[in-house]
Design a protein around this motif. Structure first.
Motif, PDB file in Angstrom:
ATOM      1  N   PHE A  79       0.825  -1.149   0.084  1.00 27.97           N
ATOM      2  CA  PHE A  79       0.036   0.004   0.002  1.00 27.97           C
ATOM      3  C   PHE A  79       0.801   1.241   0.072  1.00 27.97           C
ATOM      4  CE2 PHE A  79      -3.359  -2.621   2.046  1.00 27.97           C
ATOM      5  CZ  PHE A  79      -4.241  -2.667   0.779  1.00 27.97           C
ATOM      6  N   ALA A  80       1.921   1.087   0.770  1.00 27.98           N
ATOM      7  CA  ALA A  80       2.723   2.543   0.905  1.00 27.98           C
ATOM      8  C   ALA A  80       3.329   2.665  -0.620  1.00 27.98           C
ATOM      9  CB  ALA A  80       4.083   2.054   1.838  1.00 27.98           C
ATOM     10  N   ARG A  81       3.410   1.677  -1.197  1.00 24.33           N
ATOM     11  CA  ARG A  81       3.959   1.924  -2.598  1.00 24.33           C
ATOM     12  C   ARG A  81       3.007   2.508  -3.674  1.00 24.33           C
ATOM     13  NH1 ARG A  81       7.185  -3.694  -2.569  1.00 24.33           N
ATOM     14  NH2 ARG A  81       9.374  -2.914  -2.371  1.00 24.33           N
ATOM     15  N   ARG A  82       1.831   2.253  -3.232  1.00 24.72           N
ATOM     16  CA  ARG A  82       0.835   2.688  -4.052  1.00 24.72           C
ATOM     17  C   ARG A  82      -0.028   4.084  -3.754  1.00 24.72           C
ATOM     18  NH1 ARG A  82      -4.269  -0.918  -6.230  1.00 24.72           N
ATOM     19  NH2 ARG A  82      -2.761  -2.429  -7.489  1.00 24.72           N
ATOM     20  N   VAL A  83       0.358   4.438  -2.495  1.00 25.76           N
ATOM     21  CA  VAL A  83      -0.589   5.827  -1.945  1.00 25.76           C
ATOM     22  C   VAL A  83       0.258   6.923  -2.416  1.00 25.76           C
ATOM     23  CG1 VAL A  83      -1.946   4.438  -0.492  1.00 25.76           C
ATOM     24  CG2 VAL A  83       0.257   5.578   0.317  1.00 25.76           C
ATOM     25  N   GLY A  84       1.603   6.694  -2.416  1.00 24.50           N
ATOM     26  CA  GLY A  84       2.209   8.050  -2.899  1.00 24.50           C
ATOM     27  C   GLY A  84       2.551   8.901  -1.690  1.00 24.50           C
ATOM     28  N   ARG A  85       2.983   9.983  -2.061  1.00 25.42           N
ATOM     29  CA  ARG A  85       3.462  11.016  -0.709  1.00 25.42           C
ATOM     30  C   ARG A  85       2.402  11.569  -0.317  1.00 25.42           C
ATOM     31  NH1 ARG A  85       8.705  12.554   0.216  1.00 25.42           N
ATOM     32  NH2 ARG A  85      10.111  11.545  -1.175  1.00 25.42           N
ATOM     33  N   SER A  86       1.308  11.702  -1.271  1.00 25.66           N
ATOM     34  CA  SER A  86      -0.168  12.228  -0.688  1.00 25.66           C
ATOM     35  C   SER A  86      -0.925  11.309   0.122  1.00 25.66           C
ATOM     36  CB  SER A  86      -0.890  12.678  -1.903  1.00 25.66           C
ATOM     37  OG  SER A  86      -0.996  11.592  -2.516  1.00 25.66           O
ATOM     38  N   GLY A  87      -0.597  10.178   0.218  1.00 25.11           N
ATOM     39  CA  GLY A  87      -1.507   9.165   0.913  1.00 25.11           C
ATOM     40  C   GLY A  87      -0.855   8.880   2.490  1.00 25.11           C
ATOM     41  N   GLU A  88      -1.597   8.015   3.148  1.00 23.15           N
ATOM     42  CA  GLU A  88      -1.115   7.630   4.502  1.00 23.15           C
ATOM     43  C   GLU A  88      -1.462   5.939   4.727  1.00 23.15           C
ATOM     44  OE1 GLU A  88      -2.818  10.583   6.989  1.00 23.15           O
ATOM     45  OE2 GLU A  88      -2.680   9.393   8.728  1.00 23.15           O
ATOM     46  N   VAL A  89      -0.416   5.301   5.247  1.00 21.11           N
ATOM     47  CA  VAL A  89      -0.474   3.981   5.432  1.00 21.11           C
ATOM     48  C   VAL A  89      -0.246   3.768   6.895  1.00 21.11           C
ATOM     49  CG1 VAL A  89       0.111   1.685   4.890  1.00 21.11           C
ATOM     50  CG2 VAL A  89      -0.192   3.376   3.055  1.00 21.11           C
ATOM     51  N   TRP A  90      -1.162   3.037   7.672  1.00 23.23           N
ATOM     52  CA  TRP A  90      -0.515   2.995   8.925  1.00 23.23           C
ATOM     53  C   TRP A  90      -0.646   1.625   9.245  1.00 23.23           C
ATOM     54  CZ3 TRP A  90       0.094   5.822  13.703  1.00 23.23           C
ATOM     55  CH2 TRP A  90      -0.184   7.169  13.399  1.00 23.23           C
ATOM     56  N   LEU A  91       0.619   0.893   9.664  1.00 25.72           N
ATOM     57  CA  LEU A  91       0.879  -0.387   9.987  1.00 25.72           C
ATOM     58  C   LEU A  91       0.614  -0.710  11.669  1.00 25.72           C
ATOM     59  CD1 LEU A  91       2.135  -3.324   9.686  1.00 25.72           C
ATOM     60  CD2 LEU A  91       4.447  -2.354  10.037  1.00 25.72           C
TER      61      LEU A  91
END
Ligand code: SAM
Length: 246
Positions: A79-91
């Motif tokens: 997901f981190a690869r997909r969302v780019g800098r404008s997105g947010e992924v929490w593990l």
């Protein structure tokens, strides 16, 4: 022991508090070799199941994603690869050993994403924050699946989706071979790779006491998710359930 306060730990009936402690012991014990063990016991297939999950997630540039029980971070990384800098992924995960491995692994690959140690039954996030919430091979281990699903729904924005990837009920004709493999072979592989046969016996048992495809669909609907559907993968060894919040 009051029946209301007991639950399953594999085939054993245990007090609810004991389940959480024993699940923690399992993942403390296997954390270091968890990824290797996943590849060996699934013949690499867990990568395809996770790729399918990502394909069904609707996650794109700018999305906000919560990976519950994310462990060593396979989904978070994708997901981190997909969302780019404008997105947010929490593990997130309840277990420090699994989470630390996941965080280090993502760092090594150049992704500094936020990480939180938390129980899926009490998520430390505001209402309606995420576009997508995922839980892969985690729900089976939770004591109150209904409470965890309700929490995951709570943090989804209207229109957001919950994806639950989990072991499920295998196609009946395959059951004898699958039973032999999961009760006789997997614990031995577990012993060789992690020196922990019992944890991998728990894996086989916990799959058998987890709701089947229709059972989990009902649980998700009871938690308020809508348009719930599921996809059987590898003849039902695993199923991906997807539901929406409207
Ligand atoms: N999602 C990862 C994957 O697919 O490889 C890890 C799955 S691992 C089989 C299950 C994870 O669920 C463990 O890391 C465990 O610590 C976590 N877990 C169990 N109970 C939990 C709970 N109540 N809240 C959050 N995480 C939990």
């Amino acid at each position: 022991m009051n029946d209301k306060n007991t639950t399953h730990f594999g085939f054993e009936k245990v007090a609810e508090a004991e389940k959480a402690r024993r699940v923690a012991d399992v993942f403390d014990s296997v954390a270091q070799r968890y990824d290797l063990m996943n590849d060996v016991m699934s013949g690499g297939m867990h990568r395809l199941w996770k790729a399918f999950t990502i394909a069904k997630s609707g996650v794109r540039q700018g999305s906000r994603v919560l990976d519950v029980a994310g462990g060593t971070g396979d989904l978070s990384l994708a997901f981190a690869r997909r969302v780019g800098r404008s997105g947010e992924v929490w593990l997130t995960d309840i277990n420090n050993a699994m989470l630390t491995n996941g965080r280090d692994r993502l760092c090594d690959k150049g992704f500094l994403i936020p990480v939180a140690q938390c129980d899926a039954e009490k998520l430390p996030f505001p209402d309606e924050y995420f576009d997508c919430v995922t839980v892969a091979f985690g729900l089976r281990n939770m004591t109150h699946k209904d409470a965890a699903l309700a929490e995951m729904r709570r943090v989804l924005r209207p229109g957001g989706r919950l994806l639950v990837l989990e072991f499920s009920q295998v196609w009946k004709p395959l059951a004898p071979v699958y039973d032999f493999y999961s009760f006789k072979i997997i614990p031995r592989i577990g012993q060789i790779i992690t020196q922990d046969e019992a944890s991998y016996r728990y894996l086989a048992e916990s799959i058998r006491v987890h709701p089947d495809q229709e059972g989990l669909k009902s649980l998700m609907e009871q938690a308020g998710l809508e348009k719930v559907e599921y996809f059987n993968l590898t003849l039902g060894v695993v199923a991906l359930h997807r539901g929406f919040k409207f």
